[in-house]
Design an enzyme around this catalytic site. Structure first.
Site, PDB file in Angstrom:
ATOM      1  N   GLU A 272     -46.290  20.630 -15.939  1.00  0.00           N
ATOM      2  CA  GLU A 272     -45.464  21.696 -16.510  1.00  0.00           C
ATOM      3  C   GLU A 272     -46.143  23.062 -16.436  1.00  0.00           C
ATOM      4  O   GLU A 272     -45.494  24.083 -16.618  1.00  0.00           O
ATOM      5  CB  GLU A 272     -45.083  21.344 -17.966  1.00  0.00           C
ATOM      6  CG  GLU A 272     -46.215  21.401 -18.997  1.00  0.00           C
ATOM      7  CD  GLU A 272     -47.124  20.166 -19.020  1.00  0.00           C
ATOM      8  OE1 GLU A 272     -47.022  19.328 -18.093  1.00  0.00           O
ATOM      9  OE2 GLU A 272     -47.944  20.064 -19.954  1.00  0.00           O
TER      10      GLU A 272
ATOM     11  N   ILE B 127     -56.635  19.818 -18.317  1.00  0.00           N
ATOM     12  CA  ILE B 127     -57.205  20.518 -19.471  1.00  0.00           C
ATOM     13  C   ILE B 127     -57.782  19.485 -20.428  1.00  0.00           C
ATOM     14  O   ILE B 127     -57.032  18.755 -21.066  1.00  0.00           O
ATOM     15  CB  ILE B 127     -56.120  21.322 -20.213  1.00  0.00           C
ATOM     16  CG1 ILE B 127     -55.308  22.178 -19.251  1.00  0.00           C
ATOM     17  CG2 ILE B 127     -56.733  22.118 -21.371  1.00  0.00           C
ATOM     18  CD1 ILE B 127     -55.672  23.583 -19.120  1.00  0.00           C
ATOM     19  N   ARG B 128     -59.090  19.401 -20.527  1.00  0.00           N
ATOM     20  CA  ARG B 128     -59.745  18.388 -21.371  1.00  0.00           C
ATOM     21  C   ARG B 128     -58.996  17.067 -21.176  1.00  0.00           C
ATOM     22  O   ARG B 128     -58.613  16.391 -22.129  1.00  0.00           O
ATOM     23  CB  ARG B 128     -59.756  18.801 -22.858  1.00  0.00           C
ATOM     24  CG  ARG B 128     -60.543  20.079 -23.113  1.00  0.00           C
ATOM     25  CD  ARG B 128     -60.492  20.500 -24.581  1.00  0.00           C
ATOM     26  NE  ARG B 128     -61.520  19.839 -25.361  1.00  0.00           N
ATOM     27  CZ  ARG B 128     -61.293  18.932 -26.301  1.00  0.00           C
ATOM     28  NH1 ARG B 128     -60.066  18.541 -26.588  1.00  0.00           N
ATOM     29  NH2 ARG B 128     -62.285  18.390 -26.948  1.00  0.00           N
TER      30      ARG B 128
ATOM     31  N   ARG C 166     -60.568   9.561 -23.653  1.00  0.00           N
ATOM     32  CA  ARG C 166     -60.201  10.939 -24.005  1.00  0.00           C
ATOM     33  C   ARG C 166     -61.280  11.899 -23.519  1.00  0.00           C
ATOM     34  O   ARG C 166     -62.448  11.550 -23.476  1.00  0.00           O
ATOM     35  CB  ARG C 166     -60.025  11.061 -25.518  1.00  0.00           C
ATOM     36  CG  ARG C 166     -58.888  10.190 -26.044  1.00  0.00           C
ATOM     37  CD  ARG C 166     -58.775  10.280 -27.548  1.00  0.00           C
ATOM     38  NE  ARG C 166     -58.565  11.660 -27.924  1.00  0.00           N
ATOM     39  CZ  ARG C 166     -58.975  12.190 -29.077  1.00  0.00           C
ATOM     40  NH1 ARG C 166     -59.633  11.479 -29.946  1.00  0.00           N
ATOM     41  NH2 ARG C 166     -58.733  13.448 -29.341  1.00  0.00           N
TER      42      ARG C 166
ATOM     43  N   HIS D 100     -51.216  18.433 -16.208  1.00  0.00           N
ATOM     44  CA  HIS D 100     -50.068  19.173 -16.737  1.00  0.00           C
ATOM     45  C   HIS D 100     -49.179  19.693 -15.620  1.00  0.00           C
ATOM     46  O   HIS D 100     -49.324  20.857 -15.211  1.00  0.00           O
ATOM     47  CB  HIS D 100     -50.558  20.346 -17.600  1.00  0.00           C
ATOM     48  CG  HIS D 100     -51.271  19.918 -18.829  1.00  0.00           C
ATOM     49  ND1 HIS D 100     -50.621  19.452 -19.950  1.00  0.00           N
ATOM     50  CD2 HIS D 100     -52.595  19.842 -19.110  1.00  0.00           C
ATOM     51  CE1 HIS D 100     -51.503  19.126 -20.873  1.00  0.00           C
ATOM     52  NE2 HIS D 100     -52.721  19.337 -20.383  1.00  0.00           N
TER      53      HIS D 100
ATOM     54  N   CYS E 252     -50.864  14.269 -20.337  1.00  0.00           N
ATOM     55  CA  CYS E 252     -52.155  14.506 -20.989  1.00  0.00           C
ATOM     56  C   CYS E 252     -52.214  13.770 -22.336  1.00  0.00           C
ATOM     57  O   CYS E 252     -52.294  12.548 -22.355  1.00  0.00           O
ATOM     58  CB  CYS E 252     -52.427  16.001 -21.114  1.00  0.00           C
ATOM     59  SG  CYS E 252     -54.153  16.372 -21.497  1.00  0.00           S
TER      60      CYS E 252
ATOM     61  N   GLY F 187     -51.075  18.260 -25.957  1.00  0.00           N
ATOM     62  CA  GLY F 187     -51.423  18.785 -27.273  1.00  0.00           C
ATOM     63  C   GLY F 187     -52.704  18.074 -27.674  1.00  0.00           C
ATOM     64  O   GLY F 187     -53.459  17.641 -26.808  1.00  0.00           O
ATOM     65  N   GLU F 188     -52.939  17.938 -28.961  1.00  0.00           N
ATOM     66  CA  GLU F 188     -54.099  17.170 -29.412  1.00  0.00           C
ATOM     67  C   GLU F 188     -53.616  15.797 -29.872  1.00  0.00           C
ATOM     68  O   GLU F 188     -52.820  15.700 -30.809  1.00  0.00           O
ATOM     69  CB  GLU F 188     -54.818  17.896 -30.541  1.00  0.00           C
ATOM     70  CG  GLU F 188     -55.878  18.852 -30.053  1.00  0.00           C
ATOM     71  CD  GLU F 188     -56.883  18.199 -29.120  1.00  0.00           C
ATOM     72  OE1 GLU F 188     -57.074  18.709 -27.988  1.00  0.00           O
ATOM     73  OE2 GLU F 188     -57.470  17.156 -29.483  1.00  0.00           O
ATOM     74  N   SER F 189     -54.133  14.736 -29.256  1.00  0.00           N
ATOM     75  CA  SER F 189     -53.569  13.416 -29.534  1.00  0.00           C
ATOM     76  C   SER F 189     -53.826  12.965 -30.971  1.00  0.00           C
ATOM     77  O   SER F 189     -52.977  12.295 -31.566  1.00  0.00           O
ATOM     78  CB  SER F 189     -54.077  12.387 -28.530  1.00  0.00           C
ATOM     79  OG  SER F 189     -55.456  12.190 -28.667  1.00  0.00           O
TER      80      SER F 189
END
Lengths: 237, 301
Positions: free
Chosen positions: A190, A145-146, A112, A188, A83, A51-53
């Site tokens: 998942e 992803i990023r 990050r 990821h 992530c 998600g977004e940390s």
């Protein structure tokens, strides 16, 4: 009497919760969403999804979950971060916001968005190191992803996989780390069909012995009983 | 253009999994419209999962008229430097050159948006030709599937941007999700009639019938102004929300932004939504739909 099946909590404040639920369903593990402190009672492991940390950090505080999770992780609750979830477990975030707190459960430093903006996000492979991830099955497909970049590993953190073509020193960068009851991946798992990491974490959650200080507290929460089956969230994907 | 993925030392960038993956990571979050670095910082501090760069917020576009275009690259740069969350930016419908510029600037997502003045009255951008992922708006299921067939990796219901009125967002979400529910009950012969009616590729309709959901995340946009609005659309089935004018046209943007973030996460918990809704000051004024001279949602084909 048969031992009830283990339940893994999935932090469900923001991010790819559904994919983790589906991955655990694939390996036969029941999951439950964690949005409030009460949801932590009786779980055998906890997943911090992608998600977004910065958002996750803010929501962990505002939901009153930061302290209870920090205590559970310190007491030995098996925890798996992917992530952004790994960022939340890292000992140091190199370019985090000043107010960004972490659980400091993995002895590593992360940067990050270590690979750059989204156009540099990629599908690649992670090479197992040692045999925790069944190296005989070959490299793990990995979606970055990023993704954060692990820039330093120290102390008790063990590298379980690396990604070949990047690394601050020019060598392969660590992408899966384990430290006792804590597991983290910068990518990821998942989002792929390879379930080795979810299997590994399931066995950590099912077999790990907890520190004595934890057992009384955990027994107390367990005596309240497991959640009714209706609270267990089935896979939707 | 024309290369979807490039191999770089065993790395494949710009694959559909990578594009869709970022949308997956934004689920349960709030994406906020910002016009400059200062607003972007306020949005990030409030817990936005992403910020959307645009020249003017929709309420101002509606008020001032004129042609609405992609943001000045200098403003996009400033926003990228101000925040660590992903930065999205809007391109005009069909304006693939604006999209190329935004990709070159390194934005993380492009919104091919009806809020800007369309550049092409028949064609949307061929989004498969880009490494950067795209989000597109839709008012109904056919529009959503056509955008997916063009390569969109995220769909947002359009609503009516810049109005602060949730009624159109609800209409569009219900239209999309209602038709999905019907299609899951259809037999294999009926799917061809559905494809014809929706003007959508039969393959996508068949996939939908099998899985019961779109192949990309469905977010909601257009008219969200309060925490309860966010809770409403999340309960209807949206997976995340976009807030445009609703934040920076309100009396206390920072507090309202944070309240909408919390309501989006705890959308099922009315006590929590009530708590964060208290004393937020005035919401944006809002518009009654019958008083509008132009519907932005009708742009796009």
């Amino acid at each position: 009497m048969e031992e009830p099946a283990a339940t893994v909590g999935v932090l469900a404040l923001q991010g790819d919760v559904l994919e983790h639920e589906a991955a655990f369903a694939d390996v036969g593990v029941v999951t439950r969403r964690v949005r409030r402190p009460a949801d932590l009672g009786g779980i055998d492991g906890l997943v911090l999804p992608g998600g977004e940390s910065t958002t996750l950090s803010m929501l962990l505080e505002s939901s009153g979950l930061f302290e209870p999770i920090a205590q559970e992780v310190a007491r030995g609750l098996p925890t798996f971060g992917t992530c952004a979830g790994l960022i939340l477990l890292a000992g140091r975030v190199e370019d985090g916001r000043g107010d960004q707190r972490t659980f400091s459960a993995l002895d590593c430093a992360v940067r990050r968005n270590g690979y750059g903006p989204q156009r540099f996000s990629f599908e690649g492979v992670a090479q197992p190191v040692g045999d925790a991830l069944d190296a005989g099955e070959g490299p793990l497909p990995a979606v970055f992803i990023r993704a954060p970049l692990v820039t330093e590993v120290w102390g008790g953190a063990e590298v379980l996989a690396t990604e070949s073509s990047q690394g601050s020193g020019g060598g392969p960068a660590p992408v899966v780390l384990r430290q006792g009851h804590v597991l983290g991946a910068t990518f990821h798992p998942e989002l792929t069909g390879d379930r080795r990491l979810h299997r590994l974490f399931s066995s950590m959650a099912g077999c790990t012995k907890r520190a004595p200080a934890a057992s009384s507290a955990r027994l107390a929460t367990r005596s309240l009983g497991r959640p009714p089956p209706g609270e267990a969230v089935p896979a939707r994907r | 253009m024309g290369v979807m993925a490039t191999a770089n030392g065993g790395r494949a960038t710009g694959t559909f999994t990578v594009k869709r993956g970022l949308a997956d990571m934004l689920r349960g979050g709030v994406i906020m419209d910002v016009v400059d670095a200062e607003q972007a910082k306020i949005a990030e501090d409030a817990g936005a999962v992403s910020v959307m760069a645009l020249e003017r917020v929709p309420a101002d576009i509606r008020r001032d008229g004129g042609v609405a275009r992609m943001s000045d690259p200098a403003l996009v740069d400033g926003i990228q430097q101000a925040v660590t969350v992903p930065v999205m930016a809007k391109a005009r419908i069909g304006h693939f050159a604006e999209a190329q510029v935004l990709q070159a600037l390194g934005v993380d997502y492009i919104d091919e948006s009806e809020v800007l003045t369309p550049a092409d009255e028949a064609h949307h951008i061929d989004k498969w030709a880009f490494t950067v992922p795209f989000v597109c708006g839709a008012t109904n299921l056919g529009e959503a599937l056509r955008r997916i067939s063009e390569g969109a990796a995220m769909i947002r219901s359009k609503g009516e941007a810049g109005t602060g009125n949730i009624v159109e967002a609800v209409r569009h979400l219900r239209a999309i999700l209602g038709d999905i529910r019907k299609i899951t009950q259809a037999d294999s012969a009926e799917l061809y009639a559905w494809a014809k009616e929706l003007r959508a590729p039969i393959g996508l309709v068949q996939e939908l019938a099998e899985t019961g959901k779109l192949s990309v995340p469905l977010f909601c946009a257009g008219g969200i102004a309060t925490p309860a609005d966010a809770s409403l659309v999340m309960q209807l089935g949206a997976e995340a929300v976009f807030v445009g004018s609703g934040i920076f046209k309100s009396q206390d943007p920072a507090r309202r932004a944070r309240a909408i973030v919390e309501a989006t996460t705890h959308y099922e918990d009315a006590d929590h939504v009530a708590k964060v809704s208290r004393g937020l000051g005035d919401a944006m004024r809002g518009e009654e739909l019958s008083e509008l001279s132009e519907r932005l949602a009708e742009r796009g084909w």
